[in-house]
Design a protein around this motif. Sequence first.
Motif, PDB file in Angstrom:
ATOM      1  N   LEU A 106       0.836  -1.194   0.000  1.00  0.00           N
ATOM      2  CA  LEU A 106       0.000   0.000   0.000  1.00  0.00           C
ATOM      3  C   LEU A 106       0.871   1.244   0.000  1.00  0.00           C
ATOM      4  N   VAL A 107       0.630   2.124  -0.948  1.00  0.00           N
ATOM      5  CA  VAL A 107       1.372   3.372  -1.059  1.00  0.00           C
ATOM      6  C   VAL A 107       0.492   4.506  -0.533  1.00  0.00           C
ATOM      7  N   HIS A 108       0.978   5.222   0.462  1.00  0.00           N
ATOM      8  CA  HIS A 108       0.219   6.326   1.054  1.00  0.00           C
ATOM      9  C   HIS A 108      -0.102   7.372  -0.003  1.00  0.00           C
ATOM     10  N   PRO A 109      -1.374   7.723  -0.198  1.00  0.00           N
ATOM     11  CA  PRO A 109      -1.726   8.688  -1.236  1.00  0.00           C
ATOM     12  C   PRO A 109      -1.511  10.123  -0.769  1.00  0.00           C
ATOM     13  N   SER A 110      -1.114  10.984  -1.696  1.00  0.00           N
ATOM     14  CA  SER A 110      -0.893  12.387  -1.354  1.00  0.00           C
ATOM     15  C   SER A 110      -2.172  13.057  -0.868  1.00  0.00           C
ATOM     16  N   ARG A 166       7.928   7.352  -0.086  1.00  0.00           N
ATOM     17  CA  ARG A 166       7.773   7.718  -1.491  1.00  0.00           C
ATOM     18  C   ARG A 166       8.054   9.196  -1.718  1.00  0.00           C
ATOM     19  N   PHE A 167       8.713   9.467  -2.853  1.00  0.00           N
ATOM     20  CA  PHE A 167       9.064  10.824  -3.235  1.00  0.00           C
ATOM     21  C   PHE A 167       8.712  11.010  -4.709  1.00  0.00           C
ATOM     22  N   SER A 168       8.566  12.258  -5.130  1.00  0.00           N
ATOM     23  CA  SER A 168       8.173  12.554  -6.506  1.00  0.00           C
ATOM     24  C   SER A 168       9.120  13.564  -7.124  1.00  0.00           C
ATOM     25  N   HIS A 169       9.440  13.328  -8.385  1.00  0.00           N
ATOM     26  CA  HIS A 169      10.244  14.279  -9.152  1.00  0.00           C
ATOM     27  C   HIS A 169       9.806  14.131 -10.602  1.00  0.00           C
ATOM     28  N   ARG A 170       8.733  14.847 -10.945  1.00  0.00           N
ATOM     29  CA  ARG A 170       8.087  14.665 -12.239  1.00  0.00           C
ATOM     30  C   ARG A 170       8.273  15.891 -13.111  1.00  0.00           C
ATOM     31  N   SER A 171       8.447  15.644 -14.399  1.00  0.00           N
ATOM     32  CA  SER A 171       8.576  16.733 -15.357  1.00  0.00           C
ATOM     33  C   SER A 171       7.192  17.180 -15.816  1.00  0.00           C
ATOM     34  N   GLY A 191       3.681  18.569 -12.700  1.00  0.00           N
ATOM     35  CA  GLY A 191       4.590  18.499 -11.568  1.00  0.00           C
ATOM     36  C   GLY A 191       4.112  17.529 -10.505  1.00  0.00           C
ATOM     37  N   ASN A 192       4.493  17.782  -9.266  1.00  0.00           N
ATOM     38  CA  ASN A 192       4.135  16.919  -8.150  1.00  0.00           C
ATOM     39  C   ASN A 192       2.801  17.332  -7.548  1.00  0.00           C
ATOM     40  N   PHE A 193       2.046  16.350  -7.058  1.00  0.00           N
ATOM     41  CA  PHE A 193       0.784  16.626  -6.376  1.00  0.00           C
ATOM     42  C   PHE A 193       1.040  17.312  -5.038  1.00  0.00           C
ATOM     43  N   ALA A 194       0.044  18.085  -4.577  1.00  0.00           N
ATOM     44  CA  ALA A 194       0.081  18.594  -3.207  1.00  0.00           C
ATOM     45  C   ALA A 194       0.146  17.413  -2.254  1.00  0.00           C
ATOM     46  N   GLY A 195       0.985  17.522  -1.231  1.00  0.00           N
ATOM     47  CA  GLY A 195       1.150  16.424  -0.290  1.00  0.00           C
ATOM     48  C   GLY A 195       2.279  15.480  -0.635  1.00  0.00           C
ATOM     49  N   SER A 196       2.937  15.692  -1.784  1.00  0.00           N
ATOM     50  CA  SER A 196       4.055  14.845  -2.174  1.00  0.00           C
ATOM     51  C   SER A 196       5.331  15.290  -1.461  1.00  0.00           C
ATOM     52  N   ALA A 197       6.296  14.395  -1.404  1.00  0.00           N
ATOM     53  CA  ALA A 197       7.639  14.718  -0.935  1.00  0.00           C
ATOM     54  C   ALA A 197       8.558  14.776  -2.149  1.00  0.00           C
ATOM     55  N   SER A 198       9.533  15.673  -2.125  1.00  0.00           N
ATOM     56  CA  SER A 198      10.354  15.965  -3.294  1.00  0.00           C
ATOM     57  C   SER A 198      11.658  15.171  -3.298  1.00  0.00           C
ATOM     58  N   GLU A 226      11.070   5.083  -2.648  1.00  0.00           N
ATOM     59  CA  GLU A 226      10.298   4.883  -3.867  1.00  0.00           C
ATOM     60  C   GLU A 226      10.206   6.235  -4.565  1.00  0.00           C
ATOM     61  N   LEU A 227      10.423   6.253  -5.856  1.00  0.00           N
ATOM     62  CA  LEU A 227      10.483   7.517  -6.593  1.00  0.00           C
ATOM     63  C   LEU A 227       9.553   7.477  -7.790  1.00  0.00           C
ATOM     64  N   TRP A 228       8.610   8.430  -7.804  1.00  0.00           N
ATOM     65  CA  TRP A 228       7.722   8.606  -8.956  1.00  0.00           C
ATOM     66  C   TRP A 228       8.353   9.677  -9.837  1.00  0.00           C
ATOM     67  N   THR A 229       8.887   9.249 -10.962  1.00  0.00           N
ATOM     68  CA  THR A 229       9.538  10.164 -11.882  1.00  0.00           C
ATOM     69  C   THR A 229       9.184   9.735 -13.297  1.00  0.00           C
ATOM     70  N   ASP A 230       9.861  10.283 -14.277  1.00  0.00           N
ATOM     71  CA  ASP A 230       9.602   9.922 -15.670  1.00  0.00           C
ATOM     72  C   ASP A 230      10.890  10.040 -16.464  1.00  0.00           C
ATOM     73  N   THR A 231      10.862   9.497 -17.658  1.00  0.00           N
ATOM     74  CA  THR A 231      12.093   9.417 -18.425  1.00  0.00           C
ATOM     75  C   THR A 231      12.538  10.764 -18.986  1.00  0.00           C
TER      76      THR A 231
END
Length: 278
Positions: free
Chosen positions: A56-60, A105-110, A114-121, A140-145
């Motif tokens: 289970l991944v905690h949702p933003s 979990r962390f986010s670094h999206r192009s 961008g990243n959702f409110a509540g995300s960690a960078s 865990e990292l949500w990113t893109d190519t």
Amino acid sequence: MTATAPALTGWDCHAHLFGPYARYPLAADRSYTPPEAPQADYAALLQRLGLGHGVLVHPSAYGTDLSLLLETLAERPAWRGVIVTRPGELPTLRGLRARGVRAARFSHRSGAGGNFAGSASLADLQALAPALADAGLHAELWTDTDALPAIADTIRALPLPVVIDHMGGFDLQAGPQAPGFQALRQLLAEGRVHVKLCVYRNLPGQALTPESGQAALPFLQALLQANPQQLLWGSDWPHLRVQPVPDAAALLQWLKHGVGDEARLRAILQDNPQRLYG
């Protein structure tokens, strides 16, 4: 004597829970408001898929409130959890592993979204990495190519394992030879990352069709050739903000068809996640 059913051992490594909202209200500052998706419904999905474990991944949309995740893990010892946190939000990360948590979990999206409110960078990840490693947790990292080539060396320098979500957010039109996807493949080949084989968010209209599924197979094959021992599968249930909503069974069947080999399939669905989350 009634025969005992075999134990279910496979893993779905990416899902989210929501509600019931009377008990677990969403954060006021959020980017989306999903329908309820309670643990009983997810347990039924795992049973239908023939899998015994979920991550289970905690949702933003829940912000800093981890109560739904942690209380569910206490009730479901076969499940594991991924939190979202930033520096200073938790008094300590120690003790979370004993409660079923395995990662943050962390986010670094192009792109414009961008990243959702509540995300960690990504900066939050760099700051927390030593404490996460000390607590026996991975990232865990949500990113893109599009974003990945510029941060590949940052990932290499981290003192803990990193799991990349959604097959690295590849560009179907650019093809598997695109620099961003090759950066993902190289990190995987080096053993620096695990990759979750959640495919549909990379497809046109985010729909798995016979055509789009076939077009995505070269990306799967490239990752299999790079390092099948660090691949995982996730349903991404309940498939937020997507229409039409995909069938998790069809997503799993796409994986089985694309992998083909039973030993590799067992590694992806059982051995690899057991080693990482078990």
